[in-house]
Design a protein around this motif. Structure first.
Motif, PDB file in Angstrom:
ATOM      1  N   GLU A  13       1.205  11.728 -10.453  1.00  0.00           N
ATOM      2  CA  GLU A  13       0.402  12.949 -10.494  1.00  0.00           C
ATOM      3  C   GLU A  13       1.141  14.075 -11.206  1.00  0.00           C
ATOM      4  N   GLU A  14       2.464  14.059 -11.163  1.00  0.00           N
ATOM      5  CA  GLU A  14       3.244  15.073 -11.875  1.00  0.00           C
ATOM      6  C   GLU A  14       3.094  14.936 -13.377  1.00  0.00           C
ATOM      7  N   GLN A  15       2.699  13.758 -13.848  1.00  0.00           N
ATOM      8  CA  GLN A  15       2.499  13.527 -15.273  1.00  0.00           C
ATOM      9  C   GLN A  15       1.040  13.668 -15.675  1.00  0.00           C
ATOM     10  N   GLY A  16       0.218  14.166 -14.765  1.00  0.00           N
ATOM     11  CA  GLY A  16      -1.179  14.429 -15.097  1.00  0.00           C
ATOM     12  C   GLY A  16      -2.156  13.364 -14.644  1.00  0.00           C
ATOM     13  N   TRP A  17      -1.698  12.356 -13.916  1.00  0.00           N
ATOM     14  CA  TRP A  17      -2.586  11.297 -13.450  1.00  0.00           C
ATOM     15  C   TRP A  17      -3.225  11.692 -12.127  1.00  0.00           C
ATOM     16  N   GLN A  18      -4.489  11.291 -11.971  1.00  0.00           N
ATOM     17  CA  GLN A  18      -5.221  11.465 -10.728  1.00  0.00           C
ATOM     18  C   GLN A  18      -5.803  10.113 -10.332  1.00  0.00           C
ATOM     19  N   PHE A  19      -5.530   9.692  -9.077  1.00  0.00           N
ATOM     20  CA  PHE A  19      -5.946   8.368  -8.617  1.00  0.00           C
ATOM     21  C   PHE A  19      -6.899   8.496  -7.438  1.00  0.00           C
ATOM     22  N   SER A  20      -7.779   7.518  -7.350  1.00  0.00           N
ATOM     23  CA  SER A  20      -8.663   7.370  -6.190  1.00  0.00           C
ATOM     24  C   SER A  20      -8.590   5.910  -5.738  1.00  0.00           C
ATOM     25  N   PHE A  21      -8.673   5.701  -4.412  1.00  0.00           N
ATOM     26  CA  PHE A  21      -8.466   4.369  -3.841  1.00  0.00           C
ATOM     27  C   PHE A  21      -9.640   4.034  -2.917  1.00  0.00           C
ATOM     28  N   VAL A  23       0.835  -1.207   0.000  1.00  0.00           N
ATOM     29  CA  VAL A  23       0.000   0.000   0.000  1.00  0.00           C
ATOM     30  C   VAL A  23       0.865   1.250   0.000  1.00  0.00           C
ATOM     31  N   GLN A  24       1.939   1.231   0.772  1.00  0.00           N
ATOM     32  CA  GLN A  24       2.847   2.370   0.806  1.00  0.00           C
ATOM     33  C   GLN A  24       3.461   2.630  -0.563  1.00  0.00           C
ATOM     34  N   GLN A  25       3.870   1.572  -1.252  1.00  0.00           N
ATOM     35  CA  GLN A  25       4.451   1.739  -2.586  1.00  0.00           C
ATOM     36  C   GLN A  25       3.424   2.279  -3.575  1.00  0.00           C
ATOM     37  N   VAL A  26       2.197   1.809  -3.476  1.00  0.00           N
ATOM     38  CA  VAL A  26       1.156   2.266  -4.399  1.00  0.00           C
ATOM     39  C   VAL A  26       0.917   3.762  -4.244  1.00  0.00           C
ATOM     40  N   PHE A  27       0.839   4.249  -3.020  1.00  0.00           N
ATOM     41  CA  PHE A  27       0.587   5.679  -2.808  1.00  0.00           C
ATOM     42  C   PHE A  27       1.784   6.522  -3.224  1.00  0.00           C
ATOM     43  N   LYS A  28       2.997   6.053  -2.997  1.00  0.00           N
ATOM     44  CA  LYS A  28       4.179   6.794  -3.435  1.00  0.00           C
ATOM     45  C   LYS A  28       4.228   6.893  -4.955  1.00  0.00           C
ATOM     46  N   ALA A  29       3.987   5.757  -5.633  1.00  0.00           N
ATOM     47  CA  ALA A  29       4.006   5.775  -7.101  1.00  0.00           C
ATOM     48  C   ALA A  29       2.892   6.646  -7.656  1.00  0.00           C
ATOM     49  N   ALA A  30       1.737   6.663  -6.984  1.00  0.00           N
ATOM     50  CA  ALA A  30       0.626   7.502  -7.448  1.00  0.00           C
ATOM     51  C   ALA A  30       0.963   8.980  -7.343  1.00  0.00           C
ATOM     52  N   ARG A  31       1.652   9.360  -6.260  1.00  0.00           N
ATOM     53  CA  ARG A  31       2.045  10.768  -6.111  1.00  0.00           C
ATOM     54  C   ARG A  31       3.050  11.179  -7.186  1.00  0.00           C
ATOM     55  N   LYS A  32       3.917  10.290  -7.573  1.00  0.00           N
ATOM     56  CA  LYS A  32       4.857  10.612  -8.651  1.00  0.00           C
ATOM     57  C   LYS A  32       4.142  10.734  -9.994  1.00  0.00           C
ATOM     58  N   SER A  60      -9.753 -18.203   9.751  1.00  0.00           N
ATOM     59  CA  SER A  60     -10.491 -17.779   8.553  1.00  0.00           C
ATOM     60  C   SER A  60      -9.500 -17.286   7.509  1.00  0.00           C
ATOM     61  N   HIS A  61      -9.987 -17.174   6.283  1.00  0.00           N
ATOM     62  CA  HIS A  61      -9.217 -16.592   5.187  1.00  0.00           C
ATOM     63  C   HIS A  61      -9.511 -15.083   5.158  1.00  0.00           C
ATOM     64  N   SER A  62      -8.455 -14.268   5.201  1.00  0.00           N
ATOM     65  CA  SER A  62      -8.612 -12.809   5.169  1.00  0.00           C
ATOM     66  C   SER A  62      -8.255 -12.293   3.777  1.00  0.00           C
ATOM     67  N   VAL A  63      -9.151 -11.497   3.204  1.00  0.00           N
ATOM     68  CA  VAL A  63      -8.959 -10.956   1.845  1.00  0.00           C
ATOM     69  C   VAL A  63      -9.015  -9.429   1.929  1.00  0.00           C
ATOM     70  N   PHE A  64      -7.896  -8.787   1.593  1.00  0.00           N
ATOM     71  CA  PHE A  64      -7.836  -7.318   1.519  1.00  0.00           C
ATOM     72  C   PHE A  64      -7.800  -6.910   0.059  1.00  0.00           C
ATOM     73  N   GLN A  65      -8.682  -5.988  -0.308  1.00  0.00           N
ATOM     74  CA  GLN A  65      -8.741  -5.510  -1.689  1.00  0.00           C
ATOM     75  C   GLN A  65      -8.640  -3.987  -1.715  1.00  0.00           C
ATOM     76  N   LEU A  66      -7.802  -3.501  -2.611  1.00  0.00           N
ATOM     77  CA  LEU A  66      -7.630  -2.056  -2.816  1.00  0.00           C
ATOM     78  C   LEU A  66      -7.992  -1.737  -4.260  1.00  0.00           C
ATOM     79  N   GLY A  67      -9.130  -1.076  -4.428  1.00  0.00           N
ATOM     80  CA  GLY A  67      -9.554  -0.673  -5.760  1.00  0.00           C
ATOM     81  C   GLY A  67      -8.829   0.595  -6.198  1.00  0.00           C
ATOM     82  N   ILE A  68      -8.273   0.575  -7.396  1.00  0.00           N
ATOM     83  CA  ILE A  68      -7.480   1.692  -7.916  1.00  0.00           C
ATOM     84  C   ILE A  68      -8.163   2.224  -9.163  1.00  0.00           C
ATOM     85  N   ARG A  69      -8.432   3.511  -9.173  1.00  0.00           N
ATOM     86  CA  ARG A  69      -9.037   4.182 -10.326  1.00  0.00           C
ATOM     87  C   ARG A  69      -8.145   5.351 -10.707  1.00  0.00           C
ATOM     88  N   GLY A  70      -7.618   5.316 -11.921  1.00  0.00           N
ATOM     89  CA  GLY A  70      -6.718   6.375 -12.397  1.00  0.00           C
ATOM     90  C   GLY A  70      -7.237   7.024 -13.659  1.00  0.00           C
TER      91      GLY A  70
END
Length: 591
Positions: free
Chosen positions: A374-382, A363-372, A460-470
């Protein structure tokens, strides 16, 4: 100057009989009287008006039809102003009155003497002095003083002092000329300043044009570099995807948990020169029972991590796969192994940042890469969600209401074969810290219990999902992807765990779901036409990540204890089967 043609001598005009006022023939020299003298003379005339009319009678003949006697003034009197003439006329009318009504005054008054012309002033003048009135003392007229040529400023010069007036005008002219010179000098200095400012403005305008040209050039360079960066980013994504495809869309990492006392069991061998091979050795008796033979089981995976590997080293091999989630690919990572083999430690880790597992680091890597990006015009929502499969039942780990009001959940499939859970809590997140807080809440709600094998065993089985929209509006690009990180419950043997009651039901459900997961993996490896995803909630929920349009990574966690040799062998065999699967090429969800 209008009276300049009058005669110099006093004309003896006949006075009318009905005149009530006698004229006063004033000398021309009296015209320069000052204002105070005139005011004193006015007071005298007022006194005379209140008394009997004056007894002095002019000897000049009075015409019968005349009511007023004219005042003969010298030609030099024409320079007096009109208000002064009016005041003197009133004084003359009072002093020179000779009759009351139509009667003549008695001849008792003597004839006033005629003053001789005063030639000392350089011009002739004649005055007729009025005799003293009856009962009124005669008062000498106050002669006005003639101002000298050098009068002070503010004093009005007489009209005959032309040289003084010329001198005053010359002084004023000189003063105005000085003012004009000063104004000219000021204008010259202002013109010089304006000229200097004009030069500065022209220089600044020239610099501004140069700066604008440089700015335009820089903007063109920036636009060109942005295009290059964009094309480079697209090329990187393509090459990155090629590399991931060459490595396989399903990859398997093996990680050996260290012993509690440190080190590793003797039955597990890790070649020093090869980080992709693991050898499992076991001593077996011969059929005759005379000699012991050692049997080796060799397994090859994409990466093998020993007991001394840190969390950072493990994640570095996974980071390239996580990057694909921002590129528009579905990514799934799950940990498989027997209970107590370190699956939860690998996926979640510890509270400290150094001890973070795969989920918080991803998750930390995803947010760091998303911030970078953004300088190229990308906007992300999670959007984040946590769900567990407990005894084949879906439970929302982010639910904070009463247990009695907990809603039921079902898995629904969309057109793109992605699964969604109904009535599930989806949280909008903007930073990794928010995800860490959600993980803490999920751990509190997750079903765990103590067993003879594990003090804190996940039931139990634990499932974490992070939806990414760019979205990149400048390039008209969109991407949708899901990062799925799964912590599977560990397999157990009844003989070793000695589970009873609820623990036995949980163990049965866990083993059943893991068996069905193995069946699905086998069907995918054999490229069968029918894949039994619906046999369990776990495989049905992960269908979109196992069916081909995803990049999947599996951690095979094994225990180093010798008495867990059987479970370790089964886990390694299952991992080898997964590693042999070919699920096809994943496609990016980009528009």
């Amino acid at each position: 100057m209008e009276n300049a043609d009058l005669p110099k001598a006093v004309s003896r005009l006949p006075l009318p009989m009905n005149s009530t006022k006698r004229p006063i023939l004033a000398n021309a020299s009296d015209n320069h009287e000052s204002q105070p003298a005139q005011e004193e003379h006015q007071e005298q005339t007022n006194t005379m008006e209140n008394a009997d009319l004056p007894n002095a009678v002019s000897r000049l003949p009075l015409p019968m039809n005349s009511t007023k006697r004219p005042i003969l003034a010298n030609a030099s009197d024409n320079h007096e102003s009109q208000p002064a003439q009016k005041r003197q006329r009133k004084e003359s009318e009072v002093v020179a009155a000779t009759t009351i009504g139509t009667k003549r005054l008695p001849a008792a008054s003597a004839r006033p003497p005629v003053s001789k012309p005063d030639r000392s002033m350089g011009h002739p003048a004649a005055t007729v002095a009025a005799g003293p009135s009856r009962g009124v003392a005669a008062k000498r007229p106050v002669s006005a003083t003639v101002p000298k040529a050098g009068v002070s400023a503010g004093t009005k010069r007489p009209s005959w002092d032309l040289k003084g007036k010329v001198a005053d005008m010359q002084g004023k002219l000189t003063a105005y000329q000085n003012k004009v010179k000063s104004s000219d000098q000021s204008n010259e200095s202002l013109k010089a300043a304006v000229t200097e400012k004009d030069v500065i403005i022209r220089e600044q305008q020239s610099r501004l044009r140069e700066t604008e040209e440089k700015l335009t050039s820089c903007q063109e360079t920036v636009a060109r570099q942005r295009d290059e960066i964009h094309f480079g980013e697209m090329e990187r994504r393509c090459l990155h995807n090629v590399i991931q495809e060459l490595k396989g869309n399903i990859r398997v990492f093996c990680r050996v948990r260290p012993l509690l006392a440190g080190g590793m069991g003797g039955h597990i061998q890790l070649p020093a020169h090869d980080d992709k091979t693991l050898i499992l050795a076991k001593s077996e008796e011969s059929h005759t029972g005379r000699t012991d033979t050692q049997k080796n089981y060799s397994f090859s995976f994409d990466k093998v991590f020993g007991p001394h590997s840190s969390q950072q080293e493990v994640f570095e091999e996974l980071s390239l796969l996580i990057q694909s989630a921002l590129d528009g690919y579905n990514v799934c990572c799950f940990a498989y192994g027997q209970t107590g083999s370190g699956k939860t430690h690998t996926m979640e880790g510890e509270d400290s940042e150094d001890g973070w597992g795969v989920i918080p680091r991803a998750v930390q890597q995803v947010f760091k890469a998303a911030r970078k990006l953004e300088e190229q015009g990308w906007q992300f929502s999670f959007t984040a969600s946590f769900v567990e499969i407990y005894n084949e039942t879906l439970r929302d780990l982010l639910y904070t209401g009463k247990a009695s009001n907990r809603p039921e959940h079902e898995i629904r499939k969309s057109a793109d074969n992605t699964g969604t859970v109904t009535n599930l809590t989806y949280k909008k997140v903007t930073s990794e810290d928010q995800v860490i807080d959600l993980m803490a809440l999920a751990n509190q709600n997750r079903a765990t219990a103590q067993t003879p094998v594990n003090d804190r065993s996940s039931r139990s089985h634990s499932v974490f999902q992070l939806g990414i929209r760019g979205e990149n509006t400048g390039r008209d690009l969109k991407c949708n992807s899901t990062l799925c990180l799964v912590d599977l419950a560990g397999s157990e043997r009844v003989q070793k765990s000695q589970a009873q009651g609820d623990r036995f039901k949980e163990m049965t459900a866990i083993n059943c779901s893991l068996t069905k997961l193995g069946i699905v993996i086998t069907a995918l490896a054999n490229k069968e036409n029918f894949i039994p995803y619906r046999n369990s909630k776990l495989t049905y929920l992960l269908q979109g990540f196992l069916g081909g349009n995803s990049k999947t990574l599996m951690f095979a966690n094994i225990s180093p204890e010798t008495d867990n040799f059987g479970e370790t062998l089964n886990s390694l065999r299952f991992a080898s089967k997964v590693n042999c699967c070919v699920i096809g090429t994943a496609s990016a969800n980009r528009k």
